[in-house]
Design a protein around this motif. Structure first.
Motif, PDB file in Angstrom:
ATOM      1  N   PRO A 124       0.823  -1.231   0.000  1.00  0.00           N
ATOM      2  CA  PRO A 124       0.000   0.000   0.000  1.00  0.00           C
ATOM      3  C   PRO A 124       0.849   1.270   0.000  1.00  0.00           C
ATOM      4  O   PRO A 124       0.522   2.243  -0.682  1.00  0.00           O
ATOM      5  CB  PRO A 124      -0.811  -0.160   1.286  1.00  0.00           C
ATOM      6  CG  PRO A 124      -0.945  -1.644   1.476  1.00  0.00           C
ATOM      7  CD  PRO A 124       0.371  -2.219   1.008  1.00  0.00           C
ATOM      8  N   GLU A 125       1.971   1.257   0.706  1.00  0.00           N
ATOM      9  CA  GLU A 125       2.821   2.457   0.727  1.00  0.00           C
ATOM     10  C   GLU A 125       3.457   2.696  -0.645  1.00  0.00           C
ATOM     11  O   GLU A 125       3.592   3.820  -1.102  1.00  0.00           O
ATOM     12  CB  GLU A 125       3.914   2.357   1.791  1.00  0.00           C
ATOM     13  CG  GLU A 125       4.803   3.591   1.904  1.00  0.00           C
ATOM     14  CD  GLU A 125       4.027   4.921   1.902  1.00  0.00           C
ATOM     15  OE1 GLU A 125       4.516   5.867   1.212  1.00  0.00           O
ATOM     16  OE2 GLU A 125       2.947   5.031   2.514  1.00  0.00           O
ATOM     17  N   ARG A 146       1.355   9.743  -5.429  1.00  0.00           N
ATOM     18  CA  ARG A 146       1.937  11.071  -5.156  1.00  0.00           C
ATOM     19  C   ARG A 146       2.704  11.568  -6.390  1.00  0.00           C
ATOM     20  O   ARG A 146       2.661  12.747  -6.738  1.00  0.00           O
ATOM     21  CB  ARG A 146       2.885  10.995  -3.951  1.00  0.00           C
ATOM     22  CG  ARG A 146       2.190  10.769  -2.614  1.00  0.00           C
ATOM     23  CD  ARG A 146       3.147  10.765  -1.427  1.00  0.00           C
ATOM     24  NE  ARG A 146       2.501  10.204  -0.228  1.00  0.00           N
ATOM     25  CZ  ARG A 146       2.830   9.035   0.322  1.00  0.00           C
ATOM     26  NH1 ARG A 146       3.817   8.289  -0.212  1.00  0.00           N
ATOM     27  NH2 ARG A 146       2.179   8.580   1.388  1.00  0.00           N
ATOM     28  N   ILE A 169      -5.375  10.569  -1.336  1.00  0.00           N
ATOM     29  CA  ILE A 169      -4.581   9.367  -1.653  1.00  0.00           C
ATOM     30  C   ILE A 169      -4.879   8.265  -0.641  1.00  0.00           C
ATOM     31  O   ILE A 169      -5.134   7.109  -1.018  1.00  0.00           O
ATOM     32  CB  ILE A 169      -3.078   9.707  -1.691  1.00  0.00           C
ATOM     33  CG1 ILE A 169      -2.774  10.549  -2.939  1.00  0.00           C
ATOM     34  CG2 ILE A 169      -2.214   8.440  -1.659  1.00  0.00           C
ATOM     35  CD1 ILE A 169      -1.380  11.127  -2.999  1.00  0.00           C
ATOM     36  N   GLN A 170      -4.912   8.622   0.622  1.00  0.00           N
ATOM     37  CA  GLN A 170      -5.188   7.616   1.657  1.00  0.00           C
ATOM     38  C   GLN A 170      -6.602   7.061   1.534  1.00  0.00           C
ATOM     39  O   GLN A 170      -6.841   5.866   1.700  1.00  0.00           O
ATOM     40  CB  GLN A 170      -4.938   8.210   3.053  1.00  0.00           C
ATOM     41  CG  GLN A 170      -3.478   8.557   3.339  1.00  0.00           C
ATOM     42  CD  GLN A 170      -2.516   7.365   3.165  1.00  0.00           C
ATOM     43  OE1 GLN A 170      -2.888   6.221   3.480  1.00  0.00           O
ATOM     44  NE2 GLN A 170      -1.327   7.637   2.657  1.00  0.00           N
ATOM     45  N   TYR A 227      -8.281   6.813  -1.239  1.00  0.00           N
ATOM     46  CA  TYR A 227      -8.308   5.914  -2.387  1.00  0.00           C
ATOM     47  C   TYR A 227      -7.640   4.575  -2.040  1.00  0.00           C
ATOM     48  O   TYR A 227      -8.149   3.511  -2.384  1.00  0.00           O
ATOM     49  CB  TYR A 227      -7.631   6.565  -3.595  1.00  0.00           C
ATOM     50  CG  TYR A 227      -7.738   5.713  -4.842  1.00  0.00           C
ATOM     51  CD1 TYR A 227      -6.613   5.371  -5.577  1.00  0.00           C
ATOM     52  CD2 TYR A 227      -8.970   5.221  -5.268  1.00  0.00           C
ATOM     53  CE1 TYR A 227      -6.711   4.571  -6.708  1.00  0.00           C
ATOM     54  CE2 TYR A 227      -9.084   4.429  -6.387  1.00  0.00           C
ATOM     55  CZ  TYR A 227      -7.949   4.106  -7.105  1.00  0.00           C
ATOM     56  OH  TYR A 227      -8.044   3.311  -8.223  1.00  0.00           O
ATOM     57  N   LEU A 228      -6.548   4.640  -1.321  1.00  0.00           N
ATOM     58  CA  LEU A 228      -5.873   3.396  -0.887  1.00  0.00           C
ATOM     59  C   LEU A 228      -6.841   2.522  -0.091  1.00  0.00           C
ATOM     60  O   LEU A 228      -6.885   1.301  -0.244  1.00  0.00           O
ATOM     61  CB  LEU A 228      -4.665   3.725  -0.019  1.00  0.00           C
ATOM     62  CG  LEU A 228      -3.333   4.009  -0.674  1.00  0.00           C
ATOM     63  CD1 LEU A 228      -2.274   4.226   0.398  1.00  0.00           C
ATOM     64  CD2 LEU A 228      -2.921   2.866  -1.593  1.00  0.00           C
ATOM     65  N   ALA A 229      -7.643   3.163   0.755  1.00  0.00           N
ATOM     66  CA  ALA A 229      -8.547   2.419   1.655  1.00  0.00           C
ATOM     67  C   ALA A 229      -9.592   1.612   0.877  1.00  0.00           C
ATOM     68  O   ALA A 229     -10.139   0.635   1.383  1.00  0.00           O
ATOM     69  CB  ALA A 229      -9.240   3.385   2.603  1.00  0.00           C
ATOM     70  N   ALA A 232       0.824   4.346  -2.612  1.00  0.00           N
ATOM     71  CA  ALA A 232       0.689   5.759  -2.234  1.00  0.00           C
ATOM     72  C   ALA A 232       1.792   6.587  -2.880  1.00  0.00           C
ATOM     73  O   ALA A 232       1.549   7.690  -3.387  1.00  0.00           O
ATOM     74  CB  ALA A 232       0.738   5.892  -0.713  1.00  0.00           C
ATOM     75  N   GLU A 241      -2.924  14.342   0.308  1.00  0.00           N
ATOM     76  CA  GLU A 241      -2.582  13.099   1.003  1.00  0.00           C
ATOM     77  C   GLU A 241      -3.846  12.421   1.518  1.00  0.00           C
ATOM     78  O   GLU A 241      -3.971  11.188   1.464  1.00  0.00           O
ATOM     79  CB  GLU A 241      -1.615  13.394   2.154  1.00  0.00           C
ATOM     80  CG  GLU A 241      -1.031  12.152   2.797  1.00  0.00           C
ATOM     81  CD  GLU A 241      -0.229  11.262   1.827  1.00  0.00           C
ATOM     82  OE1 GLU A 241       0.253  11.771   0.776  1.00  0.00           O
ATOM     83  OE2 GLU A 241      -0.158  10.051   2.087  1.00  0.00           O
ATOM     84  N   GLU A 242      -4.817  13.220   1.925  1.00  0.00           N
ATOM     85  CA  GLU A 242      -6.093  12.664   2.422  1.00  0.00           C
ATOM     86  C   GLU A 242      -6.808  11.906   1.294  1.00  0.00           C
ATOM     87  O   GLU A 242      -7.301  10.798   1.483  1.00  0.00           O
ATOM     88  CB  GLU A 242      -6.980  13.805   2.934  1.00  0.00           C
ATOM     89  CG  GLU A 242      -8.269  13.358   3.588  1.00  0.00           C
ATOM     90  CD  GLU A 242      -9.146  14.566   4.011  1.00  0.00           C
ATOM     91  OE1 GLU A 242      -8.809  15.699   3.622  1.00  0.00           O
ATOM     92  OE2 GLU A 242     -10.149  14.341   4.719  1.00  0.00           O
TER      93      GLU A 242
END
Ligand SMILES: Cc1cn([C@H]2C[C@H](O)[C@@H](COP(=O)(O)OP(=O)(O)OP(=O)(O)O)O2)c(=O)[nH]c1=O
Length: 190
Positions: free
Chosen positions: A84-85, A92, A132-133, A135-137, A88, A129-130
């Motif tokens: 996941p990182e 970015r 991106i996080q 979307y990752l979730a 991210a 960043e919010e």
């Protein structure tokens, strides 16, 4: 003689069904490492050919379709994320920029192979960043080149595309249909 889709991608299976329901799936298990001398612009077509030929070797009487999608930004290939990182970090880098999605398509029968590729420019909005996080979730990035799916929640990241939407999703449907017709008549696809 049948048609085999040499892909484990559910998107490719979904898109091929727009052309024909009459195919079987036999994912290609190939080493996707790239020769160091190969340009990033040719990687997707190289891998599509490798996948198609690997399965055609197993089923020499059938027509085999292989495909590969790469996301290219500033001459770097963004494949599927490892963590996941990692996803991210890709997002970015893609944020606020235009990248190119290249999908290679190869048709093979025995040792005969013919291929083409399509290129689509995709522009992302600047992402916080919010965002991106969030979307990752969704979990969506993890099995997709470039860590996004334009056909899903990833649609919210995309400001503009110039080219074939379906090619970004994993298979340029209209061109593939025409390539299949050519190949079945014994001609090269393009
Ligand atoms: C850019 C993008 C990629 N993708 C997907 C398509 C592909 O499944 C994947 C790219 O990885 P690929 O290596 O092309 O394909 P794959 O590993 O999923 O399947 P196979 O190698 O067996 O054919 O990313 C989307 O679904 N939407 C998108 O917007």
């Amino acid at each position: 003689m049948g048609l085999i889709l040499a892909s484990a991608s559910p998107r490719r299976q979904e898109l091929l069904r727009l052309i024909t329901e009459d195919f079987t799936v036999f994912p290609a298990a190939v080493d996707e490492s790239l020769p160091p001398v190969l340009s990033v612009q040719k990687a997707a077509q190289y891998l599509a050919r490798k996948k198609a030929l690997a399965v055609a070797n197993e089923y020499p009487n059938d027509i085999v379709l292989g495909s590969d999608t790469t996301v290219v930004l500033e001459n770097a290939i963004f494949g599927k994320p490892k963590t996941p990182e990692h996803a991210a970090e890709m997002l970015r880098q893609l944020s606020g920029k235009t990248h190119t999605v290249i999908t290679g398509v190869a048709l093979a029968q025995g040792e005969r192979v013919s291929s083409f590729q399509t290129e689509t420019a995709v522009t992302f909005y600047p992402l916080t960043e919010e965002q991106i996080q969030a979307y990752l979730a969704t979990g969506e990035p993890m099995d997709k080149a470039g860590s996004y799916g334009i056909q899903g929640y990833g649609a919210l990241l995309v400001q503009n595309i110039n080219g074939d939407f379906y090619s970004v999703m994993g298979l340029p449907v209209a061109e593939t249909a025409r390539a299949l017709q050519c190949f079945c008549k014994g001609n090269d696809v393009l």
